[in-house]
Write a protein that holds these residues in place. Sequence first.
Motif, PDB file in Angstrom:
ATOM      1  N   SER A  66       0.973  -1.004  -0.161  1.00 22.88           N
ATOM      2  CA  SER A  66      -0.459  -0.102   0.107  1.00 22.88           C
ATOM      3  C   SER A  66       1.254   1.639  -0.231  1.00 22.88           C
ATOM      4  N   PHE A  67       0.330   2.361  -0.395  1.00 17.07           N
ATOM      5  CA  PHE A  67       0.948   3.071  -0.747  1.00 17.07           C
ATOM      6  C   PHE A  67      -0.043   4.635  -0.387  1.00 17.07           C
ATOM      7  N   SER A  68       0.990   6.207   0.622  1.00 15.59           N
ATOM      8  CA  SER A  68      -0.075   7.123   0.047  1.00 15.59           C
ATOM      9  C   SER A  68       1.026   8.301   0.376  1.00 15.59           C
ATOM     10  N   ILE A  69       0.893   8.794  -0.374  1.00 19.43           N
ATOM     11  CA  ILE A  69       2.404  10.571  -1.067  1.00 19.43           C
ATOM     12  C   ILE A  69       1.134  11.302  -1.188  1.00 19.43           C
ATOM     13  N   ASN A  70       1.803  12.340  -0.929  1.00 20.01           N
ATOM     14  CA  ASN A  70       0.942  14.036  -0.664  1.00 20.01           C
ATOM     15  C   ASN A  70       1.857  14.940  -0.708  1.00 20.01           C
ATOM     16  N   ASP A  71       1.272  16.033  -1.363  1.00 15.54           N
ATOM     17  CA  ASP A  71       2.122  17.456  -1.574  1.00 15.54           C
ATOM     18  C   ASP A  71       2.973  16.613  -2.669  1.00 15.54           C
ATOM     19  N   VAL A  72       2.827  15.729  -4.036  1.00 17.72           N
ATOM     20  CA  VAL A  72       4.033  15.901  -4.640  1.00 17.72           C
ATOM     21  C   VAL A  72       2.997  16.105  -6.183  1.00 17.72           C
ATOM     22  N   ASN A  73       4.224  17.144  -7.033  1.00 11.42           N
ATOM     23  CA  ASN A  73       4.415  17.664  -8.107  1.00 11.42           C
ATOM     24  C   ASN A  73       5.307  16.296  -9.232  1.00 11.42           C
ATOM     25  N   ALA A  74       4.925  16.004 -10.107  1.00 15.05           N
ATOM     26  CA  ALA A  74       5.800  15.112 -11.253  1.00 15.05           C
ATOM     27  C   ALA A  74       5.426  15.070 -11.882  1.00 15.05           C
ATOM     28  N   GLU A  75       6.145  14.445 -13.165  1.00 15.10           N
ATOM     29  CA  GLU A  75       5.317  14.007 -14.814  1.00 15.10           C
ATOM     30  C   GLU A  75       4.887  12.434 -14.274  1.00 15.10           C
ATOM     31  N   PRO A  80       2.667  -0.440  -9.493  1.00 18.39           N
ATOM     32  CA  PRO A  80       2.969  -2.124  -9.480  1.00 18.39           C
ATOM     33  C   PRO A  80       2.109  -2.951  -9.707  1.00 18.39           C
ATOM     34  N   SER A  81       1.245  -3.249 -10.456  1.00 14.94           N
ATOM     35  CA  SER A  81      -0.070  -4.709  -9.963  1.00 14.94           C
ATOM     36  C   SER A  81       0.053  -5.472  -8.385  1.00 14.94           C
ATOM     37  N   THR A  82       0.894  -5.235  -7.990  1.00 14.74           N
ATOM     38  CA  THR A  82       1.054  -5.745  -6.246  1.00 14.74           C
ATOM     39  C   THR A  82       0.085  -5.344  -5.551  1.00 14.74           C
ATOM     40  N   ILE A  83       0.136  -4.184  -5.439  1.00 12.95           N
ATOM     41  CA  ILE A  83      -0.309  -2.395  -4.866  1.00 12.95           C
ATOM     42  C   ILE A  83      -1.943  -3.593  -4.861  1.00 12.95           C
ATOM     43  N   LYS A  84      -2.329  -3.277  -3.528  1.00 13.66           N
ATOM     44  CA  LYS A  84      -3.893  -3.769  -2.742  1.00 13.66           C
ATOM     45  C   LYS A  84      -4.610  -2.773  -1.994  1.00 13.66           C
ATOM     46  N   TYR A  85      -3.966  -1.641  -1.683  1.00 14.84           N
ATOM     47  CA  TYR A  85      -4.419  -0.569  -1.284  1.00 14.84           C
ATOM     48  C   TYR A  85      -3.596   0.487  -1.215  1.00 14.84           C
ATOM     49  N   ILE A  86      -4.983   2.007  -2.044  1.00 15.94           N
ATOM     50  CA  ILE A  86      -4.107   3.196  -2.023  1.00 15.94           C
ATOM     51  C   ILE A  86      -5.242   4.475  -0.755  1.00 15.94           C
ATOM     52  N   TYR A  87      -4.262   4.957   0.074  1.00 19.14           N
ATOM     53  CA  TYR A  87      -4.544   5.176   1.073  1.00 19.14           C
ATOM     54  C   TYR A  87      -5.094   7.042   0.757  1.00 19.14           C
ATOM     55  N   SER A  88      -5.859   8.242   1.526  1.00 14.62           N
ATOM     56  CA  SER A  88      -5.618   8.786   1.053  1.00 14.62           C
ATOM     57  C   SER A  88      -4.702   9.895   0.307  1.00 14.62           C
ATOM     58  N   ILE A 111      -8.245  -1.324  -2.952  1.00  8.57           N
ATOM     59  CA  ILE A 111      -8.958  -1.075  -2.991  1.00  8.57           C
ATOM     60  C   ILE A 111      -8.465   0.755  -2.702  1.00  8.57           C
ATOM     61  N   ILE A 112      -9.647   1.935  -2.383  1.00  5.98           N
ATOM     62  CA  ILE A 112      -8.095   2.964  -2.103  1.00  5.98           C
ATOM     63  C   ILE A 112      -9.428   3.468  -0.683  1.00  5.98           C
ATOM     64  N   ASP A 113      -8.892   4.349  -0.267  1.00  2.00           N
ATOM     65  CA  ASP A 113      -9.912   5.226   0.662  1.00  2.00           C
ATOM     66  C   ASP A 113      -9.107   6.732   0.568  1.00  2.00           C
ATOM     67  N   SER A 114     -10.251   7.526  -0.348  1.00  5.39           N
ATOM     68  CA  SER A 114      -9.922   9.001  -0.684  1.00  5.39           C
ATOM     69  C   SER A 114     -10.863   8.858  -0.826  1.00  5.39           C
ATOM     70  N   TYR A 115     -11.816   9.156  -0.460  1.00  3.59           N
ATOM     71  CA  TYR A 115     -13.543   9.493  -0.628  1.00  3.59           C
ATOM     72  C   TYR A 115     -13.923  10.799  -0.086  1.00  3.59           C
ATOM     73  N   LEU A 116     -13.084  11.136   0.896  1.00  5.57           N
ATOM     74  CA  LEU A 116     -13.245  12.534   1.110  1.00  5.57           C
ATOM     75  C   LEU A 116     -12.355  13.313   0.679  1.00  5.57           C
ATOM     76  N   LEU A 117     -11.737  13.004   0.231  1.00 10.75           N
ATOM     77  CA  LEU A 117     -10.508  13.805  -0.850  1.00 10.75           C
ATOM     78  C   LEU A 117     -10.197  13.496  -1.932  1.00 10.75           C
ATOM     79  N   PRO A 118      -9.821  14.465  -2.855  1.00 16.28           N
ATOM     80  CA  PRO A 118      -9.746  14.171  -4.319  1.00 16.28           C
ATOM     81  C   PRO A 118      -9.171  12.911  -4.490  1.00 16.28           C
ATOM     82  N   GLN A 156     -12.889   3.936  -6.346  1.00 20.76           N
ATOM     83  CA  GLN A 156     -12.307   3.216  -7.904  1.00 20.76           C
ATOM     84  C   GLN A 156     -11.722   3.129  -8.552  1.00 20.76           C
ATOM     85  N   LEU A 157     -12.792   4.624  -9.267  1.00 23.26           N
ATOM     86  CA  LEU A 157     -12.583   4.812 -10.938  1.00 23.26           C
ATOM     87  C   LEU A 157     -12.807   6.453 -11.142  1.00 23.26           C
TER      88      LEU A 157
END
Length: 302
Positions: A66-75, A80-88, A111-118, A156-157
């Motif tokens: 799983s991963f969560s990243i914030n305040d990142v601007n990149a190209e 990877p398809s091994t990710i199971k969970y994306i936090y806000s 599974i994505i946990d971000s329905y209260l955030l973009p 999710q979509l």
Amino acid sequence: CFIMKRYFKIGLFLMAIIFVLASCSDKRRYTKDGFVYEIYGNILNYEGEEKIISIPQKLDDVDIVSFSINDVNAEKLYIPSTIKYIYSCSDNHFNEIYYDGTLKEYCDNVIIDSYLLPSLFFQSDKVYFKNDNGEYYAIGDKLIIPDGVTIVKEVQLALNVKEIVIPKSVIKIERYAFSDRFDLNLDKVYYDGSLLDWCKIDLTRSLSTLRTKEFYIKINGEYSKIDQLNITSDIKSVGRCQFSLMTNLENINIESGVEYIHPDAFYDCFEIKKVSLPSYFKGLTNYIQTHSNMVVEFTYVD
């Protein structure tokens, strides 16, 4: 004095416990290649400066799930398809996001946990998945959900699209599945099944999911736009939010023999002008809303 000493010792004991727990917590967090992560396989943030970021499958001997990243601007961001969970993930912008798997694999496994955030995907210009040949393709303005997907999970979509095609295999759509913003308007939603099939989909938690200007179903193998909704007697039940926020609906005809219609089945369908329904559904007239300067014409079929 005795009591004060006792409380002082208790205070020191509690401070020692907090210090030990904090120390243990710190030891469970590591930094490598700009990623802050835990031994449990969670990436907590990215603090590097790369413009092309690839979420790793492993960091040292830790499998990243799983991963969560914030305040990142990149190209670019590669997932990877091994990710199971994306936090806000908030305040990010990527020109392109690549998921190293098919859209069906993504729908089935992530599974994505971000329905209260973009949503991370909603904040990006282009999102890519792999086709069956292993080649990346861009979603563009039209999202075609693969046949075989059964549940579209929360946020999710949530992509920047104008049209969505939903296969007959879908049996449940969760809230904000296609949008994490209440004011998102879709131009067109296509459903690859009949109206009876649509009424079997669980949309009970789908408020604000399918705000669309045009809604299409399959009739004799061809898409047909639903301006006038005919709920025939073979449709025994219409659930909550089944047709909510569909701004194209103007006329509704409910045949005698339909057994149940949830009061919120037509939630926020403000363009409705005429409704014909059996008299045993008379209470439904209190729940069908329209613009303040319009009056809905109700007639009874029995």
